[in-house]
Enzyme design. Structure first.
Site, PDB file in Angstrom:
ATOM      1  N   ASN A 139       0.844  -1.199   0.000  1.00  0.00           N
ATOM      2  CA  ASN A 139       0.000   0.000   0.000  1.00  0.00           C
ATOM      3  C   ASN A 139       0.882   1.253   0.000  1.00  0.00           C
ATOM      4  O   ASN A 139       2.110   1.156   0.000  1.00  0.00           O
ATOM      5  CB  ASN A 139      -0.949  -0.019   1.207  1.00  0.00           C
ATOM      6  N   PHE A 161      -4.613   3.631  14.819  1.00  0.00           N
ATOM      7  CA  PHE A 161      -4.865   4.655  13.807  1.00  0.00           C
ATOM      8  C   PHE A 161      -5.958   4.134  12.888  1.00  0.00           C
ATOM      9  O   PHE A 161      -6.013   2.930  12.624  1.00  0.00           O
ATOM     10  CB  PHE A 161      -3.594   4.936  12.990  1.00  0.00           C
TER      11      PHE A 161
HETATM   12  O1  C5P Z   1      -8.900  -2.269  10.579  1.00  0.00           O
HETATM   13  P1  C5P Z   1      -7.938  -1.238  10.133  1.00  0.00           P
HETATM   14  O2  C5P Z   1      -6.799  -1.773   9.302  1.00  0.00           O
HETATM   15  O3  C5P Z   1      -8.523  -0.020   9.529  1.00  0.00           O
HETATM   16  O4  C5P Z   1      -7.323  -0.720  11.522  1.00  0.00           O
HETATM   17  C1  C5P Z   1      -6.291   0.195  11.591  1.00  0.00           C
HETATM   18  C2  C5P Z   1      -5.509  -0.023  12.851  1.00  0.00           C
HETATM   19  O5  C5P Z   1      -5.287  -1.417  13.085  1.00  0.00           O
HETATM   20  C3  C5P Z   1      -4.120   0.580  12.765  1.00  0.00           C
HETATM   21  O6  C5P Z   1      -3.741   0.965  14.073  1.00  0.00           O
HETATM   22  C4  C5P Z   1      -3.293  -0.575  12.246  1.00  0.00           C
HETATM   23  O7  C5P Z   1      -1.908  -0.415  12.543  1.00  0.00           O
HETATM   24  C5  C5P Z   1      -3.909  -1.750  12.951  1.00  0.00           C
HETATM   25  N1  C5P Z   1      -3.858  -3.054  12.241  1.00  0.00           N
HETATM   26  C6  C5P Z   1      -3.082  -4.078  12.735  1.00  0.00           C
HETATM   27  N2  C5P Z   1      -3.091  -5.304  12.102  1.00  0.00           N
HETATM   28  C7  C5P Z   1      -3.839  -5.515  11.009  1.00  0.00           C
HETATM   29  C8  C5P Z   1      -4.630  -4.466  10.498  1.00  0.00           C
HETATM   30  C9  C5P Z   1      -4.614  -3.243  11.122  1.00  0.00           C
HETATM   31  O8  C5P Z   1      -2.404  -3.883  13.739  1.00  0.00           O
HETATM   32  N3  C5P Z   1      -3.813  -6.693  10.432  1.00  0.00           N
END
Ligand code: C5P
Length: 405
Positions: free
Chosen positions: A210, A327
């Site tokens: 990304n 975040f």
């Molecule tokens: O669900 P989403 O990806 O939008 O959530 C964002 C938050 O979750 C961020 O703090 C991101 O670093 C964390 N995250 C994570 N592991 C994942 C997906 C997101 O720690 N697999």
């Protein structure tokens, strides 16, 4: 001494005889690793030439508020946002009075009004002018507004008099400026931060990833260090230099990030998940480069994906759970989705930002965020990622200290 490495300093010079010392100040700030841009009032240009400051700072000197050419190169709002610190040295009695009144009648006062960063002044004037009630009251107004005042010091003045009013020694100004960037909000607190993108391999040459640049996570690591924290930064691939005193754990994929985080989590006080972790990875990584199949009738190929672990949710639900901050990068329904994530992932605080706006978010140097916790919503104005990180760390430390009482 705390250094000014990578700090962006906007040096305002106003019209007093001590203006010549500002040239040396530019050099001393640069010695500390800071980038310096200079703004001069009209009066300052009578004492020292813009050309001198331009040559020393390696940037054009900013002189006018209402100049279409310079405004289109870097407008005054952009310049205010660029700075991590505005320091006016020397600051004359007249400039202090205009600033105390909140005027915006030249470029420098306007920048001070528009800025969200720290502001400091180093006054320099005749001792009688400094001692006058008007000047003292103006300075008190500035102190009440959290503007720092460095000096002045006592000694022989250009006018031949002796008293308090000399510009503070240049090295002292540098020390005081550097100390503005250190707080004791998180002294000795162990902070673990994830940053950047993850890369999910498809075959030996291709991956899914990304647009995350890592800038926000690295800026938060820097702000946490400046607040006295012991920082570990688990980061996906970025083009950034890690902050000097952080322990960097470089990883590539989400599962590597998960392993690195889980190895540290029991020894962590605050976890901040800034990384843009890929939600899915290819179910099988091909050991050979995948070839195009010209015989495929529908001209398409299918990639099987499996879900990655949710790192932050695992942290928030771990046995010795740290204070957990997430975040939320959203393109719509910002607050609603962020609050849902706060609850679903069992977070203490969530920082939401709108990545649909190209002026902020991924890859940009600026960000505009809303911080949410329990029933609270705090909207922060658009600022550089470095200044926003300082605010976020202040908010996190407040919440963390309350939670640990
Ligand atoms: O669900 P989403 O990806 O939008 O959530 C964002 C938050 O979750 C961020 O703090 C991101 O670093 C964390 N995250 C994570 N592991 C994942 C997906 C997101 O720690 N697999």
């Amino acid at each position: 001494m705390q250094t000014l490495t990578n700090k962006r300093i906007l040096l305002g010079i106003t019209g007093g005889i001590a203006a010549y010392k500002a040239a040396e100040l530019v050099r001393r700030f640069q010695d500390q690793g800071a980038e310096v841009q200079v703004v001069m009032t009209k009066g300052a240009t009578e004492f020292i030439t813009p050309l001198t400051l331009q040559a020393l700072s390696n940037h054009p000197v900013h002189l006018d508020l209402l100049n279409t050419e310079t405004e289109s190169a870097m407008g005054h709002i952009e310049l205010a946002r660029w700075a991590d610190l505005i320091i006016v040295a020397p600051a004359t009695a007249d400039f202090i009075a205009r600033m105390a009144l909140g005027r915006g009648d030249d470029l420098l006062t306007t920048l001070c009004l528009a800025a969200e960063c720290r502001i400091a002044i180093a006054p320099a004037m005749n001792q009688a002018m400094w001692a006058k009630q008007a000047t003292q009251e103006n300075c008190q107004h500035l102190l009440d507004r959290n503007i720092s005042i460095f000096g002045p010091e006592e000694g022989l003045q250009a006018c031949g008099e002796t008293g308090v009013g000399r510009l503070l020694d240049i090295d002292e100004i540098v020390i005081e400026a550097a100390s503005l960037f250190s707080s004791n909000l998180l002294t000795g607190v162990k902070v673990l931060i994830t940053a950047g993108p993850t890369r999910e391999a498809i075959d030996p040459v291709r991956y899914i990833s990304n647009h995350s640049s890592g800038k926000q996570g690295f800026a938060l690591a820097q702000a946490a260090l400046e607040a006295g924290a012991i920082v570990t930064l688990v980061s996906g691939p970025t083009n950034l230099d890690p902050p000097d005193r952080a322990t960097l754990v470089p990883i590539i994929s989400a599962t590597q990030m998960y392993d690195a985080v889980m190895a540290e989590v029991a020894d962590t006080d605050i976890f901040i998940g800034v990384a843009a972790v890929a939600d899915y990875r290819p179910a099988k990584v091909q050991t050979q480069k995948i070839k195009k199949n010209p015989a495929a009738s529908n001209k398409s190929m299918t990639l099987d994906l499996v879900e990655n672990p949710d790192i932050i949710a695992a942290v928030a639900n771990s046995e010795k759970r740290p204070f957990t901050v997430g975040f939320a990068a959203e393109t719509d329904h910002l607050i609603e989705y962020a609050r849902k994530k706060l609850e679903q992932k069992n977070l203490d605080v969530i920082v939401a930002n709108n990545v649909a706006d190209t002026a902020i978010g991924f890859n940009s140097d600026n960000n505009q965020t809303t911080v949410l916790w329990e029933n609270h919503v705090e909207e922060l104005p658009m600022m550089s990622k470095s200044n926003i990180s300082i605010r976020i760390i202040e908010l996190i430390s407040e919440r963390f200290n309350l939670a640990s009482q």
